[in-house]
Design a protein around this motif. Sequence first.
Motif, PDB file in Angstrom:
ATOM      1  N   PHE A   3       0.825  -1.223   0.000  1.00 22.09           N
ATOM      2  CA  PHE A   3       0.000   0.000   0.000  1.00 22.09           C
ATOM      3  C   PHE A   3       0.852   1.263   0.000  1.00 22.09           C
ATOM      4  O   PHE A   3       0.471   2.276   0.585  1.00 22.09           O
ATOM      5  N   SER A   4       2.002   1.187  -0.658  1.00 18.99           N
ATOM      6  CA  SER A   4       2.919   2.323  -0.720  1.00 18.99           C
ATOM      7  C   SER A   4       2.765   3.020  -2.066  1.00 18.99           C
ATOM      8  O   SER A   4       3.214   2.506  -3.089  1.00 18.99           O
ATOM      9  N   ARG A   5       2.125   4.186  -2.057  1.00 16.25           N
ATOM     10  CA  ARG A   5       1.882   4.905  -3.302  1.00 16.25           C
ATOM     11  C   ARG A   5       3.183   5.347  -3.974  1.00 16.25           C
ATOM     12  O   ARG A   5       3.327   5.253  -5.199  1.00 16.25           O
ATOM     13  N   GLY A   6       4.141   5.832  -3.165  1.00 15.38           N
ATOM     14  CA  GLY A   6       5.402   6.272  -3.737  1.00 15.38           C
ATOM     15  C   GLY A   6       6.142   5.145  -4.422  1.00 15.38           C
ATOM     16  O   GLY A   6       6.707   5.329  -5.508  1.00 15.38           O
ATOM     17  N   ALA A   7       6.169   3.958  -3.793  1.00 18.12           N
ATOM     18  CA  ALA A   7       6.838   2.809  -4.396  1.00 18.12           C
ATOM     19  C   ALA A   7       6.139   2.370  -5.675  1.00 18.12           C
ATOM     20  O   ALA A   7       6.793   1.975  -6.648  1.00 18.12           O
ATOM     21  N   TRP A   8       4.812   2.432  -5.698  1.00 18.19           N
ATOM     22  CA  TRP A   8       4.080   2.078  -6.917  1.00 18.19           C
ATOM     23  C   TRP A   8       4.465   3.008  -8.066  1.00 18.19           C
ATOM     24  O   TRP A   8       4.759   2.548  -9.176  1.00 18.19           O
ATOM     25  N   ILE A   9       4.446   4.303  -7.798  1.00 10.56           N
ATOM     26  CA  ILE A   9       4.736   5.280  -8.849  1.00 10.56           C
ATOM     27  C   ILE A   9       6.163   5.097  -9.371  1.00 10.56           C
ATOM     28  O   ILE A   9       6.407   5.079 -10.588  1.00 10.56           O
ATOM     29  N   ALA A  10       7.134   4.957  -8.462  1.00 11.23           N
ATOM     30  CA  ALA A  10       8.528   4.794  -8.875  1.00 11.23           C
ATOM     31  C   ALA A  10       8.733   3.508  -9.660  1.00 11.23           C
ATOM     32  O   ALA A  10       9.482   3.477 -10.646  1.00 11.23           O
ATOM     33  N   THR A  11       8.060   2.436  -9.244  1.00 13.56           N
ATOM     34  CA  THR A  11       8.217   1.144  -9.933  1.00 13.56           C
ATOM     35  C   THR A  11       7.635   1.199 -11.335  1.00 13.56           C
ATOM     36  O   THR A  11       8.252   0.699 -12.292  1.00 13.56           O
ATOM     37  N   VAL A  12       6.457   1.786 -11.470  1.00 18.41           N
ATOM     38  CA  VAL A  12       5.852   1.898 -12.809  1.00 18.41           C
ATOM     39  C   VAL A  12       6.754   2.726 -13.718  1.00 18.41           C
ATOM     40  O   VAL A  12       7.017   2.340 -14.874  1.00 18.41           O
TER      41      VAL A  12
END
Length: 460
Positions: A223-232
């Motif tokens: 549920f980490s929005r920052g990690a999702w954005i960086a990974t995408v």
Amino acid sequence: MSLAVPGRLIRPDVPGLLRRHWPLLPLAATVLFLLAPLPAGDATASGKVGPADAASLLLVLVCAVQALRGRVRTLTPLGVLVLGAPAVGLAVATMTAGDPSAALPGFVRYLQVFVLVPAAVVLLVQGAAEFRLAAGCFVVLALVQGAVGVVQYVTHTGASYQGEDVRAVGTFGPGDVMGMATVVAYGLIVATAAGLAPGLPRRLRRIAGGCALVLVLPLVLSFSRGAWIATVGAAVLVMALAGIRRALKVVAALAAAGVVLVGGFGLGSEMVAERLTSITQVSSAPDQSVTDRYTMWAAAESMWQERPAVGVGLKGFPANRDGHASLGLSSGSDTAGAGQAYLRQPLLSPHNMYLLILSEQGLIGLIALVGGWAALLVAGLRRLGSGAGARDCGLIAIGLFVWQLTDFLYADIGGPSTVLTGVIIGLAAWWALSSPGAADSEVLGGAGSRGRAPGVAARP
């Protein structure tokens, strides 16, 4: 490596491999020691030396010994400038701080992460096989931490999230909710790059692709929005660099995995949907965490405007926060679950690495650090575009580096996984500062460059 002959299989020369690559054992330990769990109830690792930090110090010591023996790479003038300039900015920020003695621990930490560990990685990793060994450790770490995180979600033993103990945090605990998301994202990027890289054996590419798909689940459950954005962002770049056709296959596989995991099994579907929606509501209807982040960003900017050249000094943000923050800032964030009782964790950083550098080190520190990162990124992309070197190493290095630079927009250093930032910068520098040489044509599993005569520096 193993050699197949009619009727029998020659086993790998393990003692020989260890003799050739023993200086990299502390590098592998720096990554893999993050599998060790934090003590229950330890909400933060700030100011503490963990096993991974101790391994990184051993890595630096081994590098120093090998340098004295003449068994490390020679750095180009650009390499010396990029890796050495941050030390100057850090020294200035420490000496000009309001309390230099209080800033000294920050100086040591920054020197470790942004100077010493990256330099040690660049100097000791002398071939593509050694680079792949280090990258493989990231995947192992991600798989284990991700598995722990999935179990936490399924058994409701994770960190508290929306009143339920379901947030996957691995062994990092609720005081470092970004820890598992970070290392899982690292492993996912490495696996994606290896799965797309030309030149690797097909079987290895398939295994890497499978690992990438598996790691999507724990990343979602963090549920980490920052990690999702960086990974995408990093994954899209890696896929674009690898080629459109390969990228389309990966996108299709990831989409199918998402449909099966979230849509078919309903794993965290409502929470994930709400978390995704909150990304687009950061200005219209932000939650308290977003409000706190914006408030701390404004405070960091105000500190910089007060001392634009040198900032308020290392470790100076917490001491100056209240004098520059508005009343909208909360007293801290709530942490609980995963073996820890409820605890209010203070907000000690702006959760933006660039603003943290700007507020504490001023323009001098920002230019020294971020300027060097920009140089490494440009040089790495140019080398990858030229077709020189082992392409899989380039894709991994660029993917990890772009992930880190993107994540720095939403996070800063802190916690046990911080030491991996230094390793990633080192791998990116190894690729960007390399010149075509023997390692470029090195086959997977090759002997590497440790067998050279003493005193002969290899070039990756």
